[in-house]
Design an enzyme around this catalytic site. Structure first.
Site, PDB file in Angstrom:
ATOM      1  N   ARG A 117       1.671  -5.140  -5.213  1.00 57.11           N
ATOM      2  CA  ARG A 117       1.521  -4.611  -6.568  1.00 57.11           C
ATOM      3  C   ARG A 117       2.660  -3.627  -6.842  1.00 57.11           C
ATOM      4  NH1 ARG A 117      -3.928  -0.886  -5.664  1.00 57.11           N
ATOM      5  NH2 ARG A 117      -2.877   1.084  -5.953  1.00 57.11           N
ATOM      6  N   ASN A 155      -1.117   1.260 -13.694  1.00 52.69           N
ATOM      7  CA  ASN A 155      -1.891   1.928 -12.642  1.00 52.69           C
ATOM      8  C   ASN A 155      -0.945   2.543 -11.624  1.00 52.69           C
ATOM      9  OD1 ASN A 155      -4.741   2.227 -11.476  1.00 52.69           O
ATOM     10  ND2 ASN A 155      -3.591   1.472  -9.719  1.00 52.69           N
ATOM     11  N   GLU A 156      -1.130   3.799 -11.359  1.00 54.06           N
ATOM     12  CA  GLU A 156      -0.362   4.491 -10.310  1.00 54.06           C
ATOM     13  C   GLU A 156       1.093   4.044 -10.230  1.00 54.06           C
ATOM     14  OE1 GLU A 156      -2.542   4.329  -6.605  1.00 54.06           O
ATOM     15  OE2 GLU A 156      -3.819   5.976  -7.241  1.00 54.06           O
ATOM     16  N   CYS A 161      13.076   1.443  -7.529  1.00 57.13           N
ATOM     17  CA  CYS A 161      13.775   0.170  -7.425  1.00 57.13           C
ATOM     18  C   CYS A 161      15.262   0.467  -7.212  1.00 57.13           C
ATOM     19  CB  CYS A 161      13.567  -0.639  -8.702  1.00 57.13           C
ATOM     20  SG  CYS A 161      14.350  -2.262  -8.665  1.00 57.13           S
ATOM     21  N   CYS A 163      17.699  -2.166  -7.484  1.00 57.17           N
ATOM     22  CA  CYS A 163      18.362  -3.441  -7.773  1.00 57.17           C
ATOM     23  C   CYS A 163      19.620  -3.237  -8.617  1.00 57.17           C
ATOM     24  CB  CYS A 163      17.384  -4.376  -8.479  1.00 57.17           C
ATOM     25  SG  CYS A 163      17.151  -4.004 -10.223  1.00 57.17           S
ATOM     26  N   CYS A 166      19.007  -1.832 -12.100  1.00 58.97           N
ATOM     27  CA  CYS A 166      18.830  -0.382 -12.072  1.00 58.97           C
ATOM     28  C   CYS A 166      20.173   0.319 -11.848  1.00 58.97           C
ATOM     29  CB  CYS A 166      17.824   0.016 -10.992  1.00 58.97           C
ATOM     30  SG  CYS A 166      16.123  -0.385 -11.458  1.00 58.97           S
ATOM     31  N   GLU A 307     -10.067   8.594 -10.133  1.00 61.94           N
ATOM     32  CA  GLU A 307     -10.555   7.824  -8.985  1.00 61.94           C
ATOM     33  C   GLU A 307     -10.836   8.769  -7.826  1.00 61.94           C
ATOM     34  OE1 GLU A 307      -7.996   4.742  -7.512  1.00 61.94           O
ATOM     35  OE2 GLU A 307      -7.402   4.098  -9.513  1.00 61.94           O
ATOM     36  N   TRP A 315      -7.235   2.848   3.600  1.00 59.60           N
ATOM     37  CA  TRP A 315      -5.801   2.721   3.893  1.00 59.60           C
ATOM     38  C   TRP A 315      -5.258   3.862   4.753  1.00 59.60           C
ATOM     39  CZ3 TRP A 315      -3.720   6.874   1.326  1.00 59.60           C
ATOM     40  CH2 TRP A 315      -4.428   7.337   0.205  1.00 59.60           C
ATOM     41  N   GLU A 355      -8.630  -4.655  -0.155  1.00 62.99           N
ATOM     42  CA  GLU A 355      -9.515  -3.511  -0.351  1.00 62.99           C
ATOM     43  C   GLU A 355     -10.978  -3.875  -0.144  1.00 62.99           C
ATOM     44  OE1 GLU A 355      -7.941  -1.904  -4.030  1.00 62.99           O
ATOM     45  OE2 GLU A 355      -6.661  -0.571  -2.871  1.00 62.99           O
TER      46      GLU A 355
END
Ligand code: GLA
Ligand code: ZN
Length: 673
Positions: A117, A155-156, A161, A163, A166, A307, A315, A355
């Site tokens: 992700r 999300n988070e 990056c 690349c 970038c 959360e 994790w 998860e």
């Protein structure tokens, strides 16, 4: 019940209770069971849509919103509100397949394969276009849906990056910032090791395989990556805001997360939201520091606990269960420090995926006769009872501690005098000296208004940005106290060392100059001997060898060739004073040192607490809500003195003494009788 106008949403003017819900992983029958159990657990708000991209858009020209219609309608029918997430944290495989340059490149600059992700390039035009497109579709479809109270973008956001896209964008960003290569070379001090750039095209991201030791480049890349990721957020936010101007917008932050500058994020977010996953053995005070940091991001505005696990994480290396009572205790710890919600990851454990062993309200058994479900439900009932009693309540702090992400990067980039600088830990260590005494602390940033505080601490303020020293001078001049430590005032905001010695622009207010910095080996220490002969304390890690100018010497080192040199100084400046701690002292020193400052300003908590019991107060427009949290594994008795209270959870009047069981929490308001 009167509606509290400080609520984040007028559709949900109460403390939110619930969490992440990913129904697309289950068949329809389970949804009905979910709604029923949510009602049973006192769940009032759930977050849906995080990671749902492929379920909503299985192909570029095909949308499948029907299941989400059904979920949102079902929630609404059960009296549950929804935080609607955009799904952009994970692009579907078809996106990576059709537009390979959407994929992120890691530190080597080589593009990743599809998977995991947040595996997208934040500067990819196709990523921006496609994530914007699905955000628009969601906003258009659900703009009038009565269940929706908040947008949760992606999300988070995380990591960087490297690349070629970038790299090209970075060069443009640098041209904007420095105009000329000469200026950039000057600022980055590239004459060192023949690193002078003679063409913009030579500048690359700090890839592992290339240039990693030009500090100016590193700090700028961090700033650029923060802006790039914020760019993704703003791209979706602006599309959504135009369609639903009245629904607030947020994303979830991650605590002590170094790769992104959350103070800069905060300016773009309507509400701060964060995911609290303490490391094993992190103390309640350390968790409180993270909450206070998030409260500080928007200058004291309450935040969302977006959360936390109801039981265990999965994790960490070892994932212990939260002990009975700890979920409740830590939920109220968050609320006591400014959270207006108690939300979990996750509602239901998936049967597969990485998860599947992460804690959830509903485990694989699907049962509700479990310890976790009972604890969640009990908390749900209590939050329903509290309703809006604490909503919007502020913490009134007279002490502030400075934290800065640029400083974090610059300091920890620096090669020497020790490899492990421990910036975050050091700031937290100073914070904890106040936490132990139940004195509230605000976390502030170099651009914050410091004038409302009596005491401002700046541990390891290595990078001193333009204007900060002047703000501190003003604070002290008007009677405030400033405290700084070793490794402060070394570089300016482009990471170039100050030429007139350390602590740079802070020299004037501190009345000292630092000549050398010694680094101590593990196990090696020195002592801080108070000038009045009263006490001696241990110090280690780093030791500045400094000279007092206008400052007076309060303590000296006891050993080594710098025995007798100043270890603690105080400079009277205007009506206030500025202290410098030249080395890293033990907690006993900090307790005494800050104890004296607390006494000087006559700061006292409302009630004295036994060891391990915390008292925090949130002030709403109507009342002061007092949280008493017993972090001990044994009972504790609190003497209420002559004060009288009402217990908000039981409505009982309280006076004299209250007894708290292990991990117990009391939530009180003061009453006249
Ligand atoms: C993060 C994420 C969630 C989940 C949890 C697990 O906070 O936002 O999607 O992965 O971690 O702890
Ligand atoms: Zn990229």
């Amino acid at each position: 019940m009167a509606t509290n106008n400080t609520a984040f949403s007028s559709k949900a003017p109460f403390l939110w209770h619930g969490g992440d819900y990913n129904p697309e992983q289950w068949p329809r029958e389970t949804w009905q069971e979910d709604f029923r159990l949510m009602n049973e657990a006192g769940v009032t708000v759930v977050t849906v849509g995080v990671f749902s991209w492929v379920s909503l858009q299985p192909a570029e020209d095909r949308y499948t919103f029907e299941w989400l219609d059904e979920i949102l309608n079902g929630l609404q029918a059960h009296g549950i509100k929804a935080i609607l997430a955009t799904p952009s944290a994970t692009q579907p495989a078809w996106v990576s397949q059709n537009y390979p340059e959407v994929l992120r490149a890691g530190e080597t600059g080589i593009r990743n394969g599809h998977g995991g992700r947040t595996n997208y390039c934040p500067n990819s035009p196709d990523y921006r276009r496609l994530s914007g497109q699905i955000a628009r579709k969601l906003a258009e479809r659900y703009k009038d849906h009565p269940a929706i109270i908040l947008w949760h973008i992606s999300n988070e956001y995380d990591s960087w990056c490297y690349c070629d896209t970038c790299a090209a964008r970075f060069r443009e960003w640098l041209k904007q910032k420095y105009s000329t290569l000469d200026e950039l070379n000057q600022r980055w001090w590239t004459a060192f090791w023949s690193h002078t750039y003679t063409d913009w095209a030579q500048i690359m991201p700090p890839r592992k395989t290339g240039e990693t030791l030009t500090h100016g480049l590193n700090v700028d890349y961090f700033r650029f990556m923060t802006e790039s990721q914020i760019g993704c957020y703003k791209n979706e936010r602006d599309i959504i805001r135009a369609i639903t101007p009245d629904i607030p917008i947020t994303t979830n932050l991650m605590g002590a997360y170094k790769p992104l500058d959350y103070r800069r994020w905060a300016k773009e977010m309507d509400i701060i939201a964060w995911d609290c996953y303490p490391k094993p053995n992190q103390s309640p005070g350390e968790i409180a520091f993270m909450h206070d940091t998030h409260r500080g991001l928007k200058d004291g505005q309450p935040f969302l606990l977006m959360e936390q696990t109801p039981s265990s994480q999965n994790w960490q290396v070892i994932n212990a269960l939260k002990r009975p009572g700890v979920l409740r205790l830590w939920s109220y710890l968050a609320v006591a420090h400014g959270a207006d919600s108690v939300l979990y990851f996750q509602w239901r454990r998936g049967r597969g995926g990485s998860e599947k062993l992460h804690g959830a309200v509903i485990e694989h058994s699907g049962r509700s006769d479990t310890r976790v479900f009972r604890e969640v439900s009990q908390l749900g009932a209590e939050l329903t009872k509290l309703r809006d009693a604490v909503l919007g309540g502020r913490i009134q702090a007279q002490v502030a501690i400075l934290f800065d992400w640029d400083n974090w990067h610059a300091l920890e980039n620096a090669v020497g005098p020790v490899r492990d600088k421990q910036y975050y830990q050091t700031v937290c260590k100073h914070y904890l000296a106040f936490y132990r005494k139940n004195i509230p602390v605000d976390v502030v940033f170099p651009d914050s208004d410091l004038s409302k505080y009596k005491v401002v601490l700046a541990p390891m303020m290595y990078m001193v940005k333009t204007g900060l020293a002047e703000k501190i001078e003003r604070l002290v001049e008007y009677g405030g106290t400033f405290v700084s430590t070793f490794l402060s005032g070394i570089v300016d905001e482009t990471d170039l060392a100050f030429e007139n010695g350390y602590p740079g622009p802070l020299s004037k207010v501190l009345g000292i100059h630092v000549e050398e910095i010694d680094a101590l080996y593990p196990g090696q220490s020195n002592s801080i001997v108070m000038k009045d002969g009263s006490e001696t304390f241990t110090c280690d890690r780093l030791a500045d060898l400094l000279h007092a100018e206008s400052a007076e010497v309060l303590a000296t080192y006891s050993t080594d060739f710098y025995a007798g040199m100043p270890a603690v100084t105080r400079n009277i400046y205007g009506n206030g004073q500025a202290y410098y701690l030249a080395s890293d002292p033990d907690d006993a020193f900090l307790d005494r040192f800050y104890g004296d400052i607390i006494e000087h300003y006559a700061m006292t908590p409302m009630l004295a607490m036994p060891e391990g019991v915390e008292i925090s107060v949130r002030h709403t427009e109507q009342q002061a809500v007092v949280f008493i949290l017993n972090h001990n594994t044994h009972t504790a008795t609190v003497d209420l003195k002559e004060l009288k209270f009402r217990d908000l959870l039981t409505d009982e009047p309280l006076s004299d003494n209250i007894v708290l069981d292990a991990y117990d929490v009391k939530i009180l308001v003061e009453t006249a009788e």
